[in-house]
Design an enzyme around this catalytic site. Structure first.
Site, short mmCIF file in Angstrom:
data_model
loop_
_atom_site.label_atom_id
_atom_site.label_comp_id
_atom_site.label_asym_id
_atom_site.label_seq_id
_atom_site.Cartn_x
_atom_site.Cartn_y
_atom_site.Cartn_z
N GLN A 12 0.62 -1.39 0.15
CA GLN A 12 0.08 0.09 0.00
C GLN A 12 0.97 1.09 -0.01
OE1 GLN A 12 -3.38 0.06 -0.25
NE2 GLN A 12 -3.14 2.19 -0.44
N HIS A 38 -0.64 -4.18 -6.52
CA HIS A 38 -0.41 -3.99 -4.92
C HIS A 38 -1.54 -4.52 -4.19
CE1 HIS A 38 -2.73 -0.41 -3.55
NE2 HIS A 38 -2.85 -0.02 -4.93
N CYS A 39 -1.31 -4.63 -3.10
CA CYS A 39 -2.44 -4.81 -1.89
C CYS A 39 -2.02 -4.02 -0.50
CB CYS A 39 -2.71 -6.32 -1.82
SG CYS A 39 -1.39 -7.41 -1.56
N HIS A 40 -2.32 -4.89 0.68
CA HIS A 40 -1.84 -4.07 1.84
C HIS A 40 -0.40 -4.44 2.06
CE1 HIS A 40 -2.41 -2.09 5.63
NE2 HIS A 40 -1.91 -2.92 6.11
#
Length: 194
Positions: free
Chosen positions: A60, A136-138
């Site tokens: 993130q 992306h993710c977290h």
């Protein structure tokens, strides 16, 4: 469709080039073998890493730097954790960055496979036009990694093991067990279509 490996020639006969066959008849054994493979290789050392030419997996924090991404030449961002307190598309307003968001939970019970094709198409279109993509993710290890693995399988015709090895050369990843089962299902589907 031919299922032939297209790993970059620069990888010669390195670990990503080795073909490892998986016993797909037993999903539990296959998931266990993949988890052992995921524990090898590089760990996470930065917020975003290039895992395929012009394709990055990140967290993130890497995605929140809109102007910085633009300066680094990123043209596309795929957020695999949309709606989770981040990935605000307004970060990219006024920049020439094309955004796609997927609302996904990092849960063994979440069906991310329904987004495999759309994510792969988005990444492929961007790369085919000379773009540079951040997925992306977290944290950048499960949801985003799963979508990138699916892209490598669907569009670059890598096996699941080849895709994992390719990504692991540059970034530590660890899709959850449910996502691994979904990727095994994708591999069975791709092998069945040959």
């Amino acid at each position: 469709m031919s299922y032939v490996s297209k790993l970059p020639p620069s990888w010669n006969d390195g670990p990503a080039r080795r073909r490892v066959e998986m016993d797909l008849s037993s999903p539990a054994l296959a998931v266990s073998a993949l988890e052992r493979l995921l524990l090898t290789g590089k760990g996470i050392s930065s917020h975003a890493d290039e895992v395929w030419p012009r394709l990055y997996v990140g967290d993130q924090q890497s995605a929140e730097q809109g102007a910085g991404l633009s300066l680094q030449g990123f043209t596309h961002v795929l957020n695999a954790a949309e709606g989770e307190g981040g990935g605000r598309p307004r970060v990219y307003e006024g920049l020439r960055i094309i955004y796609m968001g997927i609302q996904a939970r990092d849960s063994c019970h979440f069906d991310l496979s329904v987004s495999f094709q759309a994510a792969a198409d988005f990444i492929h279109r961007a790369l085919s036009r000379g773009g540079k993509v951040l997925v992306h993710c977290h944290v950048g290890v499960s949801r985003s990694a799963t979508l990138v693995l699916a892209y490598l399988m669907l569009k670059q015709h890598l096996t699941l093991v080849e895709a994992i090895c390719a990504v692991k050369e540059n970034r530590g990843i660890h899709p959850n067990r449910g996502f691994l089962r979904q990727l095994i299902g994708l591999e069975k589907q791709l092998k069945g279509s040959n």
